[in-house]
Enzyme design. Structure first.
Site, short mmCIF file in Angstrom:
data_model
loop_
_atom_site.label_atom_id
_atom_site.label_comp_id
_atom_site.label_asym_id
_atom_site.label_seq_id
_atom_site.Cartn_x
_atom_site.Cartn_y
_atom_site.Cartn_z
N GLY A 51 0.85 -1.19 0.00
CA GLY A 51 0.00 0.00 0.00
C GLY A 51 0.88 1.23 0.00
N ARG A 52 0.40 2.26 0.69
CA ARG A 52 1.18 3.51 0.73
C ARG A 52 2.55 3.28 1.35
NH1 ARG A 52 -4.45 5.70 2.25
NH2 ARG A 52 -4.13 4.23 3.93
N ILE A 53 2.56 2.68 2.56
CA ILE A 53 3.83 2.50 3.27
C ILE A 53 4.68 1.43 2.58
CG2 ILE A 53 4.87 1.78 5.46
CD1 ILE A 53 2.39 3.09 6.84
N SER A 87 -0.07 -8.91 -1.58
CA SER A 87 -1.19 -8.04 -1.20
C SER A 87 -2.46 -8.77 -1.60
CB SER A 87 -1.14 -6.72 -1.98
OG SER A 87 -0.41 -5.75 -1.28
N ARG A 88 -3.62 -8.18 -1.30
CA ARG A 88 -4.84 -8.84 -1.74
C ARG A 88 -4.94 -8.84 -3.26
NH1 ARG A 88 -8.95 -5.58 1.93
NH2 ARG A 88 -7.73 -3.96 0.91
N ILE A 109 6.65 -3.28 10.88
CA ILE A 109 6.24 -1.90 11.17
C ILE A 109 4.72 -1.79 11.02
CG2 ILE A 109 8.44 -0.71 10.71
CD1 ILE A 109 5.64 -0.84 8.15
N ARG A 137 1.52 -4.04 12.64
CA ARG A 137 0.97 -4.16 13.99
C ARG A 137 1.51 -5.46 14.59
NH1 ARG A 137 0.07 0.45 13.83
NH2 ARG A 137 -1.93 1.53 13.82
N ASP A 146 9.05 -2.77 15.44
CA ASP A 146 8.54 -1.50 15.96
C ASP A 146 7.27 -1.75 16.76
OD1 ASP A 146 8.28 1.31 16.24
OD2 ASP A 146 6.84 1.37 14.58
N GLU A 160 1.53 -4.31 23.45
CA GLU A 160 2.28 -3.09 23.78
C GLU A 160 1.71 -2.44 25.04
OE1 GLU A 160 2.19 -0.63 20.28
OE2 GLU A 160 3.08 -2.21 19.06
N HIS A 218 7.34 1.33 19.03
CA HIS A 218 6.25 1.83 18.17
C HIS A 218 6.44 3.33 17.85
CE1 HIS A 218 1.82 1.06 16.93
NE2 HIS A 218 2.41 1.90 16.10
P1 NAP Z 1 -2.65 1.07 2.89
O1 NAP Z 1 -2.18 2.10 1.94
O2 NAP Z 1 -4.09 0.88 3.11
O3 NAP Z 1 -1.95 -0.30 2.45
C1 NAP Z 1 -2.28 -1.52 3.01
C2 NAP Z 1 -1.81 -2.63 2.10
O4 NAP Z 1 -2.07 -3.87 2.78
C3 NAP Z 1 -2.51 -2.71 0.76
O5 NAP Z 1 -1.57 -2.99 -0.21
C4 NAP Z 1 -3.46 -3.89 0.92
O6 NAP Z 1 -3.62 -4.68 -0.24
C5 NAP Z 1 -2.70 -4.75 1.90
N1 NAP Z 1 -3.60 -5.67 2.57
C6 NAP Z 1 -4.79 -5.41 3.17
N2 NAP Z 1 -5.34 -6.54 3.61
C7 NAP Z 1 -4.47 -7.53 3.27
C8 NAP Z 1 -4.50 -8.93 3.45
N3 NAP Z 1 -5.52 -9.54 4.04
N4 NAP Z 1 -3.46 -9.65 2.96
C9 NAP Z 1 -2.44 -9.03 2.34
N5 NAP Z 1 -2.35 -7.71 2.14
C10 NAP Z 1 -3.37 -6.97 2.61
O7 NAP Z 1 -2.09 1.35 4.35
P2 NAP Z 1 -0.73 2.09 4.76
O8 NAP Z 1 -0.96 3.54 4.90
O9 NAP Z 1 0.37 1.59 3.88
O10 NAP Z 1 -0.58 1.49 6.25
C11 NAP Z 1 -0.44 0.10 6.45
C12 NAP Z 1 -0.46 -0.25 7.92
O11 NAP Z 1 0.75 0.15 8.52
C13 NAP Z 1 -1.53 0.45 8.76
O12 NAP Z 1 -2.80 -0.18 8.66
C14 NAP Z 1 -0.96 0.36 10.16
O13 NAP Z 1 -1.41 -0.80 10.80
C15 NAP Z 1 0.53 0.27 9.90
N6 NAP Z 1 1.21 1.49 10.38
C16 NAP Z 1 2.14 1.37 11.36
C17 NAP Z 1 2.79 2.51 11.82
C18 NAP Z 1 3.84 2.42 12.89
O14 NAP Z 1 4.05 3.39 13.60
N7 NAP Z 1 4.54 1.31 13.02
C19 NAP Z 1 2.47 3.78 11.32
C20 NAP Z 1 1.51 3.85 10.31
C21 NAP Z 1 0.87 2.69 9.85
P3 NAP Z 1 -4.54 -4.32 -1.50
O15 NAP Z 1 -3.96 -3.02 -2.02
O16 NAP Z 1 -4.33 -5.43 -2.42
O17 NAP Z 1 -5.91 -4.16 -0.95
#
Ligand code: NAP
Length: 325
Positions: free
Chosen positions: A143-145, A164-165, A220, A222, A246, A251, A269
């Site tokens: 996704g974005r990250i 990814s999905r 990074i 959850r 992280d 936690e 975190h």
């Molecule tokens: P995002 O843009 O929504 O990207 C999520 C990605 O995960 C998408 O590529 C999605 O696939 C994929 N995904 C969703 N469900 C899935 C599954 N069942 N199996 C495999 N892949 C799956 O979110 P983001 O902004 O990158 O953030 C991602 C996550 O990082 C957040 O939800 C949060 O939990 C975590 N995060 C952690 C921190 C930290 O401080 N450590 C900070 C920010 C975020 P599709 O595109 O194919 O749907």
């Protein structure tokens, strides 16, 4: 609560600090529940089913996080409560931290820092570490990250693959339709997807063993993405090469066994915890509240952007109300 966010909330709204009433939460809610129209949550406390039920006037949950795993989205949807999060503004910091964790784990930066500080250098040179440049990096959740991590890893001449999905053909990275195929074909596994029913313990014993003694896991996303006891066991038994973490399952509790292992790097975190990004996240939280209370479209409703912050149940089941503006 981030100080700046608290100040801004206090300036603009009547702020109730629920965390100051942990002992008398029920009494506090009884007294004030009919006045509360918004909840501001974060990565550790969101809006549980119980909290939502106790706030009959609740209209919006504005989270200081991308991940929405601490919010009962299903209940919010049933009750017509809006949900917003803070995507995009934190992407760079989290991706930077993922690369930092890869480098510190492979190059043993923390261990070698301890070596110098403890005066051991005088007794001989530090042990050899592992090269990052050119390694194969597998990303769970492009996704974005995940994409920002991939971009950075490309600069280290890494081969990028992902699970990814859905496939993202325009990225040019190799897609695997399941995590086991991904781990069979990479040396460093980075977990960057949202926590949902589908991704809870997505990294289990089998996945860990497929990565093997030369493999490294970076989380990074959850904590609950990884079966933590299995991870600890694999690290202790040498079935996994190393880990950079992280996030953790419970936690701020971290399995103490990890403290004694030199092949792990542990940070509390801090993925998005820079001044710059925390301020941008706080402004987005306020911006979403302002938008809601002036009947404007939310700036970042949950599910906006490419794939959507998402949560139990499967994020596909939660249809989001507005596009990202
Ligand atoms: P995002 O843009 O929504 O990207 C999520 C990605 O995960 C998408 O590529 C999605 O696939 C994929 N995904 C969703 N469900 C899935 C599954 N069942 N199996 C495999 N892949 C799956 O979110 P983001 O902004 O990158 O953030 C991602 C996550 O990082 C957040 O939800 C949060 O939990 C975590 N995060 C952690 C921190 C930290 O401080 N450590 C900070 C920010 C975020 P599709 O595109 O194919 O749907």
């Amino acid at each position: 609560m981030f100080d700046y966010l608290e100040e801004q909330l206090e300036k603009k709204f009547k702020l109730y600090k629920l965390w100051e009433f942990s002992e008398q939460k029920e009494e506090f809610l009884k007294e004030n529940s009919s006045l509360i129209r918004a909840v501001v949550g974060n990565t550790s406390i969101g809006a549980s089913s119980e909290l939502i039920d106790s706030l009959p006037k609740l209209e919006i949950v504005s989270s200081f996080s991308v991940g929405l795993d601490k919010i009962d989205l299903k209940k919010c949807k049933e009750k017509g409560i809006k949900v917003s999060n803070t995507p995009d503004v934190l992407t760079d910091d989290v991706a930077d931290l993922a690369i930092a964790l890869i480098l510190t784990t492979l190059r043993k930066i923390c261990e070698s820092d301890r070596y110098v500080r403890s005066g051991l250098w005088k007794n001989g040179d530090f042990k050899l570490s592992t090269k990052f440049t050119g390694k194969s990096v597998g990303i769970v959740g492009l996704g974005r990250i995940g994409t920002a991590i991939a971009k950075r890893a490309e600069a280290f001449n890494c081969t990028i693959s992902y699970f990814s999905r859905s496939e993202k053909p325009c990225t040019g990275y190799k897609y695997y339709s399941n995590i086991l195929e991904l781990t069979t074909n990479c040396q460093i596994l980075v977990v960057a997807c949202p926590l949902t029913e589908d991704t809870h313990h997505i990294v289990n014993r089998k996945v860990i063993d497929t990565l093997g003694p030369e493999g490294v896991i970076i989380n990074i996303g959850r904590g609950a993405h990884i079966d933590e006891p299995e991870l600890v066991l694999a690290l202790v038994e040498g079935r996994l090469g190393g880990a950079g973490l992280d996030v953790y399952e419970n936690e701020p509790d971290v399995p103490e066994t990890l403290f004694g292992l030199d092949n792990v790097v542990l940070v509390p975190h801090i993925g998005s915890d820079t001044w710059e990004t925390s301020k941008a996240m706080a402004d987005l939280v306020i911006g979403n509240l302002d938008a809601h209370f002036s009947n404007q479209p939310l700036l970042s409703p949950s599910g906006s952007g490419r794939a959507g912050g998402s949560v139990y149940p499967s994020n596909r089941e939660y249809s989001h109300e507005q596009p990202y503006h």
